[in-house]
Write a protein that holds these residues in place. Sequence first.
Motif, PDB file in Angstrom:
ATOM      1  N   SER A  44      14.532  13.504   7.881  1.00  0.00           N
ATOM      2  CA  SER A  44      13.370  14.356   7.651  1.00  0.00           C
ATOM      3  C   SER A  44      12.668  13.965   6.356  1.00  0.00           C
ATOM      4  O   SER A  44      13.269  13.429   5.434  1.00  0.00           O
ATOM      5  CB  SER A  44      13.786  15.816   7.587  1.00  0.00           C
ATOM      6  N   ARG A  45      11.396  14.236   6.338  1.00  0.00           N
ATOM      7  CA  ARG A  45      10.513  13.912   5.224  1.00  0.00           C
ATOM      8  C   ARG A  45      11.054  14.357   3.878  1.00  0.00           C
ATOM      9  O   ARG A  45      11.170  13.575   2.942  1.00  0.00           O
ATOM     10  CB  ARG A  45       9.250  14.729   5.458  1.00  0.00           C
ATOM     11  N   ARG A  46      11.388  15.617   3.819  1.00  0.00           N
ATOM     12  CA  ARG A  46      11.823  16.201   2.560  1.00  0.00           C
ATOM     13  C   ARG A  46      13.124  15.564   2.072  1.00  0.00           C
ATOM     14  O   ARG A  46      13.249  15.180   0.916  1.00  0.00           O
ATOM     15  CB  ARG A  46      12.026  17.707   2.774  1.00  0.00           C
ATOM     16  N   LYS A  47      14.067  15.401   3.012  1.00  0.00           N
ATOM     17  CA  LYS A  47      15.379  14.892   2.643  1.00  0.00           C
ATOM     18  C   LYS A  47      15.293  13.453   2.147  1.00  0.00           C
ATOM     19  O   LYS A  47      15.894  13.078   1.141  1.00  0.00           O
ATOM     20  CB  LYS A  47      16.311  14.976   3.861  1.00  0.00           C
ATOM     21  N   ARG A  48      14.503  12.656   2.865  1.00  0.00           N
ATOM     22  CA  ARG A  48      14.456  11.252   2.454  1.00  0.00           C
ATOM     23  C   ARG A  48      13.712  11.089   1.136  1.00  0.00           C
ATOM     24  O   ARG A  48      14.017  10.208   0.336  1.00  0.00           O
ATOM     25  CB  ARG A  48      13.878  10.366   3.555  1.00  0.00           C
ATOM     26  N   HIS A  49      12.745  11.955   0.888  1.00  0.00           N
ATOM     27  CA  HIS A  49      12.041  11.898  -0.389  1.00  0.00           C
ATOM     28  C   HIS A  49      13.004  12.222  -1.535  1.00  0.00           C
ATOM     29  O   HIS A  49      13.039  11.530  -2.555  1.00  0.00           O
ATOM     30  CB  HIS A  49      10.874  12.881  -0.390  1.00  0.00           C
ATOM     31  N   ALA A 108      16.875  -0.362  -4.797  1.00  0.00           N
ATOM     32  CA  ALA A 108      17.008   1.038  -4.378  1.00  0.00           C
ATOM     33  C   ALA A 108      16.801   1.166  -2.874  1.00  0.00           C
ATOM     34  O   ALA A 108      17.528   1.892  -2.182  1.00  0.00           O
ATOM     35  CB  ALA A 108      15.991   1.901  -5.119  1.00  0.00           C
ATOM     36  N   ARG A 109      15.800   0.426  -2.352  1.00  0.00           N
ATOM     37  CA  ARG A 109      15.527   0.471  -0.924  1.00  0.00           C
ATOM     38  C   ARG A 109      16.717  -0.074  -0.126  1.00  0.00           C
ATOM     39  O   ARG A 109      17.048   0.437   0.953  1.00  0.00           O
ATOM     40  CB  ARG A 109      14.263  -0.347  -0.610  1.00  0.00           C
ATOM     41  N   ALA A 110      17.382  -1.131  -0.679  1.00  0.00           N
ATOM     42  CA  ALA A 110      18.528  -1.714   0.018  1.00  0.00           C
ATOM     43  C   ALA A 110      19.732  -0.778  -0.006  1.00  0.00           C
ATOM     44  O   ALA A 110      20.529  -0.754   0.919  1.00  0.00           O
ATOM     45  CB  ALA A 110      18.890  -3.055  -0.613  1.00  0.00           C
ATOM     46  N   LEU A 111      19.844   0.012  -1.081  1.00  0.00           N
ATOM     47  CA  LEU A 111      21.031   0.851  -1.243  1.00  0.00           C
ATOM     48  C   LEU A 111      20.961   2.161  -0.478  1.00  0.00           C
ATOM     49  O   LEU A 111      21.987   2.749  -0.142  1.00  0.00           O
ATOM     50  CB  LEU A 111      21.217   1.191  -2.732  1.00  0.00           C
ATOM     51  N   PHE A 130       0.815  -1.224   0.000  1.00  0.00           N
ATOM     52  CA  PHE A 130       0.000   0.000   0.000  1.00  0.00           C
ATOM     53  C   PHE A 130       0.846   1.271   0.000  1.00  0.00           C
ATOM     54  O   PHE A 130       0.332   2.357   0.205  1.00  0.00           O
ATOM     55  CB  PHE A 130      -0.986   0.003   1.176  1.00  0.00           C
ATOM     56  N   LYS A 131       2.142   1.084  -0.214  1.00  0.00           N
ATOM     57  CA  LYS A 131       3.002   2.261  -0.331  1.00  0.00           C
ATOM     58  C   LYS A 131       3.531   2.349  -1.756  1.00  0.00           C
ATOM     59  O   LYS A 131       3.793   1.321  -2.386  1.00  0.00           O
ATOM     60  CB  LYS A 131       4.170   2.168   0.660  1.00  0.00           C
ATOM     61  N   THR A 132       3.717   3.549  -2.249  1.00  0.00           N
ATOM     62  CA  THR A 132       4.229   3.730  -3.600  1.00  0.00           C
ATOM     63  C   THR A 132       5.715   3.370  -3.632  1.00  0.00           C
ATOM     64  O   THR A 132       6.338   3.164  -2.582  1.00  0.00           O
ATOM     65  CB  THR A 132       4.077   5.197  -4.051  1.00  0.00           C
ATOM     66  N   ALA A 133       6.252   3.286  -4.848  1.00  0.00           N
ATOM     67  CA  ALA A 133       7.661   2.923  -5.012  1.00  0.00           C
ATOM     68  C   ALA A 133       8.550   3.838  -4.179  1.00  0.00           C
ATOM     69  O   ALA A 133       9.413   3.377  -3.425  1.00  0.00           O
ATOM     70  CB  ALA A 133       8.040   3.012  -6.488  1.00  0.00           C
ATOM     71  N   VAL A 134       8.312   5.137  -4.277  1.00  0.00           N
ATOM     72  CA  VAL A 134       9.188   6.078  -3.585  1.00  0.00           C
ATOM     73  C   VAL A 134       9.028   5.960  -2.071  1.00  0.00           C
ATOM     74  O   VAL A 134       9.995   6.037  -1.314  1.00  0.00           O
ATOM     75  CB  VAL A 134       8.976   7.526  -4.101  1.00  0.00           C
ATOM     76  N   GLU A 135       7.798   5.707  -1.624  1.00  0.00           N
ATOM     77  CA  GLU A 135       7.579   5.538  -0.182  1.00  0.00           C
ATOM     78  C   GLU A 135       8.280   4.285   0.340  1.00  0.00           C
ATOM     79  O   GLU A 135       8.826   4.279   1.449  1.00  0.00           O
ATOM     80  CB  GLU A 135       6.080   5.463   0.123  1.00  0.00           C
ATOM     81  N   ASN A 136       8.275   3.224  -0.484  1.00  0.00           N
ATOM     82  CA  ASN A 136       8.981   2.012  -0.093  1.00  0.00           C
ATOM     83  C   ASN A 136      10.478   2.263   0.044  1.00  0.00           C
ATOM     84  O   ASN A 136      11.113   1.783   0.983  1.00  0.00           O
ATOM     85  CB  ASN A 136       8.729   0.905  -1.117  1.00  0.00           C
ATOM     86  N   VAL A 137      11.023   3.024  -0.903  1.00  0.00           N
ATOM     87  CA  VAL A 137      12.463   3.296  -0.871  1.00  0.00           C
ATOM     88  C   VAL A 137      12.810   4.189   0.324  1.00  0.00           C
ATOM     89  O   VAL A 137      13.866   4.060   0.934  1.00  0.00           O
ATOM     90  CB  VAL A 137      12.913   3.930  -2.206  1.00  0.00           C
ATOM     91  N   GLU A 138      11.888   5.074   0.677  1.00  0.00           N
ATOM     92  CA  GLU A 138      12.110   6.001   1.794  1.00  0.00           C
ATOM     93  C   GLU A 138      12.144   5.309   3.154  1.00  0.00           C
ATOM     94  O   GLU A 138      12.758   5.807   4.096  1.00  0.00           O
ATOM     95  CB  GLU A 138      10.951   7.017   1.863  1.00  0.00           C
ATOM     96  N   LEU A 139      11.444   4.175   3.253  1.00  0.00           N
ATOM     97  CA  LEU A 139      11.161   3.590   4.563  1.00  0.00           C
ATOM     98  C   LEU A 139      12.382   3.393   5.477  1.00  0.00           C
ATOM     99  O   LEU A 139      12.328   3.754   6.658  1.00  0.00           O
ATOM    100  CB  LEU A 139      10.391   2.275   4.379  1.00  0.00           C
ATOM    101  N   PRO A 140      13.518   2.849   4.956  1.00  0.00           N
ATOM    102  CA  PRO A 140      14.675   2.690   5.858  1.00  0.00           C
ATOM    103  C   PRO A 140      15.151   4.025   6.436  1.00  0.00           C
ATOM    104  O   PRO A 140      15.576   4.084   7.595  1.00  0.00           O
ATOM    105  CB  PRO A 140      15.749   2.080   4.957  1.00  0.00           C
ATOM    106  N   MET A 177      14.101   9.619  -4.498  1.00  0.00           N
ATOM    107  CA  MET A 177      13.895   9.963  -5.914  1.00  0.00           C
ATOM    108  C   MET A 177      15.204   9.819  -6.686  1.00  0.00           C
ATOM    109  O   MET A 177      15.228   9.328  -7.819  1.00  0.00           O
ATOM    110  CB  MET A 177      13.357  11.397  -6.046  1.00  0.00           C
ATOM    111  N   GLU A 178      16.295  10.223  -6.029  1.00  0.00           N
ATOM    112  CA  GLU A 178      17.605  10.140  -6.671  1.00  0.00           C
ATOM    113  C   GLU A 178      17.960   8.685  -6.978  1.00  0.00           C
ATOM    114  O   GLU A 178      18.396   8.353  -8.083  1.00  0.00           O
ATOM    115  CB  GLU A 178      18.631  10.770  -5.722  1.00  0.00           C
ATOM    116  N   TYR A 179      17.724   7.795  -6.012  1.00  0.00           N
ATOM    117  CA  TYR A 179      18.048   6.387  -6.228  1.00  0.00           C
ATOM    118  C   TYR A 179      17.149   5.758  -7.284  1.00  0.00           C
ATOM    119  O   TYR A 179      17.606   4.967  -8.114  1.00  0.00           O
ATOM    120  CB  TYR A 179      17.977   5.603  -4.911  1.00  0.00           C
TER     121      TYR A 179
END
Lengths: 221, 423
Positions: A114-119, A153-156, A97-107, A123-125
């Motif tokens: 912070s929200r902005r920085k992790r987003h 991307a999430r692992a990296l 139920f999370k988008t690709a970017v939200e999944n990558v942000e999770l770790p 996105m960069e990854y």
Amino acid sequence: MLIDLKDINKTYNNGQPLHVLKGITLGIEAGEFVSIMGASGSGKSTLLNILGILDNYDTGEYWLDGTLIKNLSERQGADYRNRMIGFIFQSFNLISFKTAVENVELPLFYQGVSRRKRHAMAMEYLDRLGLKDWASHYPNEMSGGQKQRVAIARALITHPRIILADEPTGALDSKTSVEVMDLLAQLNREEKVTMIIVTHDPTVASKTRRTIRIKDGIIEE
Amino acid sequence: MRDLFQEVWESVRRNKLRTALTGFAVAWGLFMLIVLLGIGNGLRHSTEANMGDISANVMEVWGGRTSVAYDGLKEGRRIRTDEGDVTTTKGPDFADVIDEVSPTISQSGIRVSYGKRSLSTTLQGVYPAYSKMYKTQILAGRFLNDKDLSERRKVVVVSSRDAENLLDGSTDYAKLVGKRVRTDAGISLLVIGIWKVDRASMGASFYVPYTTLKAIYAKGRYVDEIDFTFHGLASEEENEAFENRYRAILNTRHRADPADVTSIRVFNRFRQSLMMDKGMNLLNIGLWIVGLFTLLSGIVGVSNIMLITVKERTHEFGIRKAIGASPGSLIKLIIAEAVAITGFFGYLGMITGMALCEVVNLLLGNNSTEVMGEQVRGIVDPTVGVDVALEATLLLIVAGTIAGLIPAWKAARVRPIEALRAD
């Protein structure tokens, strides 16, 4: 040495005691690209779980980047996993139920970034893995290869010391498998990420530079 | 905080119907709690409104019969309060507590006429302080004053009901003030005021100066009742101690056992109001308990649904733990969701309950029923205040936390390797 296993023993006590790992001693240097091969029941998954601090061992010592990983509390374990280890699974294990970017942000969320920085970082990854346009899509809207790249991307994203991949191509067709393996090899080459890939597939293992064979809980390199 | 909120919202959004159904139980629980407390407040306020006409710090004293033999005298002896008791009451023994003393004597079965109208009534000889003790409301003219007493003036304060009778049904009481009424014994009394009959005054009567009544009817030294105001007695124990001390001294005067409670009767209005308060507080506690138990079923519902949620999300929690979620963060997540559900629906129930209380207040708040010619109000201002709203908010947070505790503990215990294998 990045990973230093000294005489690791592990026994499961489900009714009958099952001695899964029988004194594993293993060293892996930083930047290596290693595969662990073995038939099912050989103990390779147990070894991966111990390496990933998802399971504990009975005797021996596990040194990860100079830290003894033993008798950790749940919170410490979570913290080490978060900072030192990136996981790639056979079934991707993205949160549906999370988008690709939200999944990558999770770790990063669990690091308190912070929200902005992790987003921005996520996105960069995604961009580097060619998934920028898919950032706001949910996992069920993506192909297997795309999902696995999101998982990579999430692992990296936390810059882990090691990446542990458990049958990363197991759920992919042969063409996508080659692409994913090439991607992992490229990341190892260019980013100097230490990769440990658990597989039973010889073609996958042949892509790595070192293969560790495990049989009946004993290493026969 | 915003991330947590977003996570909770995502989870709730995925299970709208089941969250709403669960939430309904919580809303209902809080609705009941608020309505019950509103009814409790309504009863409390109506009691206060109905009792409000009498000053609370007054004791009434009158004579009875002895219940035990004492000092060689048999039990069952009649004791009558007299002017000696009045002097003692006013005296130095009780100066620390007693303020004003008003003895009362009366003469009943008096026929009073004005013009062609006449009626039968009781003449009560009282002191000026009497009006303060009974909060007598003057509709026209004035009440008795010290001069009336000292000069034994033949003046009278007539009850509004009697005045209406004498005026042939007119309520223009001022017309009677300054006029003279005659008793059947031929005594003419000047009407100086009209007092309003209310709930507190059962048998409406004519008030005349104590000294006047005593002189006309040669009442001797006996008095019917001694009323006095007092101060400085806060607790029930202090009040009881004072009553015992007072009774002992008066009993001794009449050669009765100092501890005899039937020979000298003392009725303490303050203690009665204390008891009333106690009763009201008990009622309030009872209503809270009933409300809380209703709410409890809602909390159990939330807890139950959260357990199902945790079960469904086992795999997801496994992933989260593998990538670095601490057990604490999962506990926080689940408890936040439980608090959010109870909080949201609880507030909904609370607001609905308060709205109902306000509607009832508008419809019934000013209704009153006539009981024996008096207006008795059933429910007065059945609303709850900000204090209850704050208490309820705190309650919801606690309730939500309790509801989330077991599910959260289950979520924290999820083992990643098993959760990830479960797919």
